[in-house]
Write a protein that holds these residues in place. Sequence first.
Motif, PDB file in Angstrom:
ATOM      1  N   LEU A 185      69.970  38.515 -78.546  1.00 24.78           N
ATOM      2  CA  LEU A 185      69.200  37.401 -77.989  1.00 24.78           C
ATOM      3  C   LEU A 185      70.118  36.460 -77.215  1.00 24.78           C
ATOM      4  N   ALA A 186      71.282  36.158 -77.785  1.00 20.95           N
ATOM      5  CA  ALA A 186      72.229  35.267 -77.120  1.00 20.95           C
ATOM      6  C   ALA A 186      72.690  35.865 -75.796  1.00 20.95           C
ATOM      7  N   GLN A 187      72.864  37.167 -75.785  1.00 21.82           N
ATOM      8  CA  GLN A 187      73.331  37.832 -74.575  1.00 21.82           C
ATOM      9  C   GLN A 187      72.247  37.794 -73.495  1.00 21.82           C
ATOM     10  N   GLN A 188      70.985  38.027 -73.905  1.00 23.60           N
ATOM     11  CA  GLN A 188      69.910  38.075 -72.913  1.00 23.60           C
ATOM     12  C   GLN A 188      69.563  36.705 -72.361  1.00 23.60           C
ATOM     13  N   VAL A 189      69.670  35.665 -73.203  1.00 23.50           N
ATOM     14  CA  VAL A 189      69.260  34.350 -72.728  1.00 23.50           C
ATOM     15  C   VAL A 189      70.301  33.745 -71.806  1.00 23.50           C
ATOM     16  N   SER A 190      71.561  34.180 -71.908  1.00 21.89           N
ATOM     17  CA  SER A 190      72.546  33.617 -70.997  1.00 21.89           C
ATOM     18  C   SER A 190      72.727  34.495 -69.756  1.00 21.89           C
ATOM     19  N   ALA A 191      71.905  35.515 -69.609  1.00 27.45           N
ATOM     20  CA  ALA A 191      71.975  36.352 -68.415  1.00 27.45           C
ATOM     21  C   ALA A 191      71.200  35.708 -67.270  1.00 27.45           C
ATOM     22  N   PHE A 192      71.479  36.131 -66.052  1.00 29.50           N
ATOM     23  CA  PHE A 192      70.733  35.631 -64.904  1.00 29.50           C
ATOM     24  C   PHE A 192      69.397  36.363 -64.815  1.00 29.50           C
ATOM     25  N   GLY A 193      68.387  35.672 -64.261  1.00 25.88           N
ATOM     26  CA  GLY A 193      67.083  36.313 -64.085  1.00 25.88           C
ATOM     27  C   GLY A 193      66.486  36.755 -65.396  1.00 25.88           C
ATOM     28  N   ILE A 194      66.196  35.754 -66.225  1.00 27.90           N
ATOM     29  CA  ILE A 194      65.704  36.060 -67.563  1.00 27.90           C
ATOM     30  C   ILE A 194      64.272  36.590 -67.520  1.00 27.90           C
ATOM     31  N   ASN A 195      64.022  37.636 -68.268  1.00 21.94           N
ATOM     32  CA  ASN A 195      62.676  38.152 -68.465  1.00 21.94           C
ATOM     33  C   ASN A 195      62.071  37.405 -69.649  1.00 21.94           C
ATOM     34  N   TRP A 196      61.326  36.308 -69.329  1.00 20.37           N
ATOM     35  CA  TRP A 196      60.896  35.396 -70.392  1.00 20.37           C
ATOM     36  C   TRP A 196      60.005  36.044 -71.438  1.00 20.37           C
ATOM     37  N   PRO A 197      58.946  36.779 -71.045  1.00 22.53           N
ATOM     38  CA  PRO A 197      58.124  37.369 -72.102  1.00 22.53           C
ATOM     39  C   PRO A 197      58.945  38.279 -73.014  1.00 22.53           C
ATOM     40  N   GLY A 198      59.840  39.068 -72.430  1.00 25.24           N
ATOM     41  CA  GLY A 198      60.669  39.961 -73.231  1.00 25.24           C
ATOM     42  C   GLY A 198      61.562  39.188 -74.179  1.00 25.24           C
ATOM     43  N   LEU A 199      62.145  38.098 -73.639  1.00 27.67           N
ATOM     44  CA  LEU A 199      63.037  37.274 -74.456  1.00 27.67           C
ATOM     45  C   LEU A 199      62.282  36.648 -75.624  1.00 27.67           C
ATOM     46  N   MET A 200      61.081  36.137 -75.335  1.00 30.71           N
ATOM     47  CA  MET A 200      60.303  35.485 -76.390  1.00 30.71           C
ATOM     48  C   MET A 200      59.843  36.505 -77.431  1.00 30.71           C
ATOM     49  N   ALA A 201      59.498  37.708 -76.962  1.00 30.70           N
ATOM     50  CA  ALA A 201      59.118  38.753 -77.917  1.00 30.70           C
ATOM     51  C   ALA A 201      60.299  39.052 -78.842  1.00 30.70           C
ATOM     52  N   LEU A 202      61.489  39.111 -78.258  1.00 30.11           N
ATOM     53  CA  LEU A 202      62.695  39.348 -79.061  1.00 30.11           C
ATOM     54  C   LEU A 202      62.914  38.194 -80.045  1.00 30.11           C
ATOM     55  N   ALA A 203      62.649  36.952 -79.547  1.00 27.44           N
ATOM     56  CA  ALA A 203      62.803  35.785 -80.423  1.00 27.44           C
ATOM     57  C   ALA A 203      61.829  35.860 -81.597  1.00 27.44           C
ATOM     58  N   VAL A 204      60.595  36.293 -81.314  1.00 30.13           N
ATOM     59  CA  VAL A 204      59.601  36.419 -82.394  1.00 30.13           C
ATOM     60  C   VAL A 204      60.067  37.457 -83.405  1.00 30.13           C
ATOM     61  N   LEU A 205      60.525  38.604 -82.883  1.00 28.85           N
ATOM     62  CA  LEU A 205      60.948  39.675 -83.793  1.00 28.85           C
ATOM     63  C   LEU A 205      62.160  39.246 -84.619  1.00 28.85           C
ATOM     64  N   THR A 206      63.056  38.439 -84.004  1.00 31.17           N
ATOM     65  CA  THR A 206      64.212  37.941 -84.744  1.00 31.17           C
ATOM     66  C   THR A 206      63.781  36.956 -85.826  1.00 31.17           C
ATOM     67  N   SER A 207      62.687  36.233 -85.561  1.00 31.68           N
ATOM     68  CA  SER A 207      62.275  35.169 -86.476  1.00 31.68           C
ATOM     69  C   SER A 207      61.393  35.656 -87.617  1.00 31.68           C
ATOM     70  N   ILE A 208      60.763  36.828 -87.460  1.00 33.41           N
ATOM     71  CA  ILE A 208      59.826  37.279 -88.505  1.00 33.41           C
ATOM     72  C   ILE A 208      60.508  37.381 -89.877  1.00 33.41           C
ATOM     73  N   PRO A 209      61.692  37.986 -89.968  1.00 35.31           N
ATOM     74  CA  PRO A 209      62.347  38.020 -91.285  1.00 35.31           C
ATOM     75  C   PRO A 209      62.634  36.618 -91.821  1.00 35.31           C
TER      76      PRO A 209
END
Lengths: 271, 283
Positions: free
Chosen positions: A225-249
């Motif tokens: 997640l840290a790697q994707q959010v600091s990249a250029f041209g962020i794919n927001w829906p993908g990033l947020m989906a990853l954030a949700v999946l990281t947060s479920i546990p």
Amino acid sequence: MSVKAGPLAVAAKVLLTGMYGVPILWILLTSVKSSDDVFDPGRTFLFRPVTTAYVEALDGDLLRALLQSVTIATCATALVLVIAIPAAYGLARTRGWLPTAALGLLIVLQMMPQTATVIPLFQAFSGWRLLDTTAAVVLADAALLTPFATLLLRPFFRAVPPQIEEASSIDGAGVLRTFWSVVLPVARNGVATVGTLTFLLAWGEFLYAVNFYLTPGQYPLSALLAQQVSAFGINWPGLMALAVLTSIPILVVFSSTYRLLRDGLTVGAVK
Amino acid sequence: MFLLPAAVFLGLFSLYPLVQLVRMAVSQVTAATLNADWVLTGLDNVRRGFETGQTGPAISRTLVFVVVVTVLGMLVGFGAAIALRTTGRWSAWLLALMVFVWALPPVVNGSVWKFLLNDAGLLNTVLLSTGLRDTPVPFLYDQHWALFSVAFVNAFAVIPFNTLVFRAALMTIDPEVFEAAQLDGASKWQQIRHIMVPSVRPTTLVLLILTLVYGFRSFDFIYVMTYGGPGTATNTLPFLGYLQAFVRYDYGLGAATSALAVVGVLVLAVVYARSIKREEADG
């Protein structure tokens, strides 16, 4: 104690609810939007929900990252508890210059900036040929969290009445046996609180993971997640989906231990 | 005997690295010489950091950052604790929500705020549509805004913890004190000023230092939201050290900058240890 909320308190609560509710709501909303809808003000709430982001995110890489996160957080928590529980008990039961000095040292270590420890640890692990291994991240995480865990556990052990220990030793139990079967069960709330917190912190840690793994293929979720959010041209829906999946546990752990956290967190700071 | 595992483990993975950090700080260490013998250069790294104009501004940025995080974190945390003292479902839910957000990984909170503070993000959409601004606020892309934006998000992340601690301290006040005050006609404000503030004072001191340290060592939101940019606008001391070591591979310079940060932490730790000691003596 029952206190009635005045108008000012209600206003404060509205503000706080917005401040902490909106980010969560936005993570969820954005994760089910298509890329075209993300920044369209007309489609803030009215949009066609899609699962594209989740379908794209859920692949072998994600499962591998999830497995890495579970491994790292579990191993680090176990290691921290094995080390911190006896240390906290020892520090709670002894007096003198040595425990005082040890406490001071733990406070200093707890406050160390992680960016300062990552530099020499990188050098040490590269010397010990541990770079690019999960062991390096687990050891570093455990070293980061042990001082904090010990300091938070100590008051829980101090709250155990010494009388029950004396009773146990009169009954002929040795020090280790008394500790294991008398003290530890009494302090189990503290152990659960500290274990939970350590797990949560290890789950979110990413600086060690980003630097000690040499290829992103081994990253845990937080580092991905840290790697994707600091990249250029962020794919927001993908990033947020990853954030949700990281947060479920986190949600799972949180909802089963909230009471413990709410009451146990303040033990160190309030008497 | 109980302390032995901790002593061995921390000696190896916490203290030894700190010694190495200091050694690196006074040596010339690059990617090529990381595992070779280091050339001792004394305080050359520190001097280089100041002379190239990196360390000085980083220190002042760190101070601004820490002040914003601490002031917001303490004041809002205390205010929220007063508001959430009330019994009722809303307060209970809100507190749980706040603690949940606090428990989320910083990368998650940082990501969503990076999104909300975007040019086309929620905050700017609201500002533009209400006519308060004609152009989007460059929250994360402007020299001056960026530091404050990241500091705000850091405060956002620490407020739930401070609320929880303040709330626990407020709960220990005898309810009869408030009843008596009300009978005497004390206003809400007077109750806060004369009952709540004095009774949380010992807690405040400990929490203040914890928040100061939290702000000082923070790097995760900077990493996620601005990566030190734009330019050098959010290079605080700890983050500058990281960049120097892992982006420019000048480990010596990075170690020197980080060692300065460690000195800052040591000062705060001494203050903290003294206030804890006083409290343990009292209690």
